[in-house]
Enzyme design. Structure first.
Site, PDB file in Angstrom:
ATOM      1  N   TYR A 168     -28.022 -21.667  18.606  1.00  0.00           N
ATOM      2  CA  TYR A 168     -28.043 -20.966  17.324  1.00  0.00           C
ATOM      3  C   TYR A 168     -26.656 -20.405  16.976  1.00  0.00           C
ATOM      4  CZ  TYR A 168     -33.096 -21.371  17.425  1.00  0.00           C
ATOM      5  OH  TYR A 168     -34.373 -21.869  17.440  1.00  0.00           O
ATOM      6  N   SER A 169     -25.634 -21.107  17.390  1.00  0.00           N
ATOM      7  CA  SER A 169     -24.268 -20.603  17.260  1.00  0.00           C
ATOM      8  C   SER A 169     -23.776 -20.650  15.809  1.00  0.00           C
ATOM      9  CB  SER A 169     -23.327 -21.429  18.143  1.00  0.00           C
ATOM     10  OG  SER A 169     -21.982 -21.134  17.849  1.00  0.00           O
ATOM     11  N   ASN A 170     -23.473 -19.482  15.243  1.00  0.00           N
ATOM     12  CA  ASN A 170     -22.831 -19.428  13.932  1.00  0.00           C
ATOM     13  C   ASN A 170     -21.438 -20.050  13.985  1.00  0.00           C
ATOM     14  OD1 ASN A 170     -24.960 -18.092  12.600  1.00  0.00           O
ATOM     15  ND2 ASN A 170     -24.265 -16.114  13.398  1.00  0.00           N
ATOM     16  N   HIS A 171     -20.796 -19.944  15.144  1.00  0.00           N
ATOM     17  CA  HIS A 171     -19.464 -20.518  15.309  1.00  0.00           C
ATOM     18  C   HIS A 171     -19.509 -22.037  15.157  1.00  0.00           C
ATOM     19  CE1 HIS A 171     -15.568 -21.557  16.965  1.00  0.00           C
ATOM     20  NE2 HIS A 171     -16.148 -22.175  17.970  1.00  0.00           N
ATOM     21  N   LEU A 172     -20.491 -22.684  15.787  1.00  0.00           N
ATOM     22  CA  LEU A 172     -20.608 -24.134  15.641  1.00  0.00           C
ATOM     23  C   LEU A 172     -20.863 -24.511  14.188  1.00  0.00           C
ATOM     24  CD1 LEU A 172     -22.687 -25.345  18.743  1.00  0.00           C
ATOM     25  CD2 LEU A 172     -20.214 -25.422  18.402  1.00  0.00           C
TER      26      LEU A 172
END
Length: 308
Positions: free
Chosen positions: A73-77
């Site tokens: 659930y990475s916002n960075h990705l």
């Protein structure tokens, strides 16, 4: 800014919005929201600030792709994938959890793939070794020796320098700044140039102090700024929630009409409110809470059943 980065069209400086909330007003405090979530619709918040220097490097050095790391659930990705699409830069996301490769993609990873990111799933044991030269060499063997490798969360010395602009924007506007912390890069840069700063870790463990100090050492050659971490508001750990957190976030949204991201932003605001109610800030203090990102996209609606 490189001409290519103009394609991202960031809104800078981000707005500083005062909100009236009796939990702060009643104690003589001012609550200011630093709306970094409005910098860009797909690279919101600290993602723009940390990614921009690394994107600049990838473009100027003509790297074949940008490779980075994140959880499911990475916002960075998600932000990296969006930037890659807008700039025409291939992106590769190394995702924690090989078992996820055989499951339907969640909304965050689905959006990454829609943006053209190549997803590479690794075991949790392999992911723990993400910073080792051995794993980096193996990934470069798979995807090309000239890929630019960016750490989890985008936090490296370049990203810390990118976040110094956040501190500069807050200097003279607030007496104290607060930000949620995952990998510590935003706090490391913001505190170097801004007002005294509080970091609210969203992960369990006491490793973050050394991480922030290490990032400042790498970026500036020495620690900088007045900052400290406030423990006790991770609500069980990364991406975990509690009934208290959910109730707080829903109440805040109803009071102020601002959607709160739960993994980082809501936890920071919950902690800041608890400190205010406990009398930890002197009357007259202006508190700037950095809204580092927007909530993730909603899952798509299921298709309508075919008519008979």
């Amino acid at each position: 800014m490189l001409p290519q980065l103009h394609a991202l069209d960031p809104r800078l400086p981000s707005p500083l919005q005062e909100v009236r909330d009796e939990r702060f007003d009643g104690r003589g405090l001012r609550l200011l929201l630093k709306r970094d979530d409005l910098i860009h619709p797909e690279l919101s918040g600290n993602k723009w600030r940390k990614l921009a220097p690394n994107l600049r490097t990838a473009l100027t050095e003509r790297r074949s792709a940008l490779l980075t790391f994140g959880g499911a659930y990475s916002n960075h990705l998600r932000a990296t994938a969006a930037a890659g699409r807008l700039l025409g830069l291939p992106t590769i996301g190394v995702v924690r959890g090989q078992e996820l490769a055989d499951r339907p993609l969640n909304p965050v990873l689905a959006r990454c793939r829609e943006h053209g990111m190549r997803l590479h799933f690794v075991t949790r044991a392999e992911y723990r070794d993400r910073a080792t030269p051995e794993l980096t060499a193996r990934l470069r063997g798979l995807f090309g020796r000239d890929v630019l490798v960016v750490p989890e969360g985008g936090s490296n010395a370049a990203a810390v320098h990118g976040c110094t602009a956040l501190g500069a924007e807050l200097r003279g506007q607030a007496d104290l700044a607060a930000v949620a912390c995952g990998t510590g890069g935003t706090l490391a840069g913001m505190a170097a140039t801004g007002p005294p700063s509080l970091g609210f870790p969203v992960l369990r463990g006491d490793f973050l102090t050394s991480e922030v100090s290490g990032l400042q050492q790498a970026a500036f050659g020495a620690p900088r700024g007045d900052w400290r971490l406030v423990e006790g508001f991770h609500c069980g750990g990364y991406a975990r929630t509690t009934p208290e957190l959910l109730a707080y976030a829903e109440d805040f949204e109803q009071r102020h009409g601002i959607a709160l991201e739960r993994v980082y932003v809501a936890k920071m605001l919950l902690g800041l409110t608890a400190l205010a109610e406990a009398g930890r800030f002197a009357p007259g203090t202006a508190l700037a809470a950095v809204v580092t990102g927007a909530p993730p996209p909603e899952p798509p609606a299921p298709p309508e059943p075919p008519s008979r």
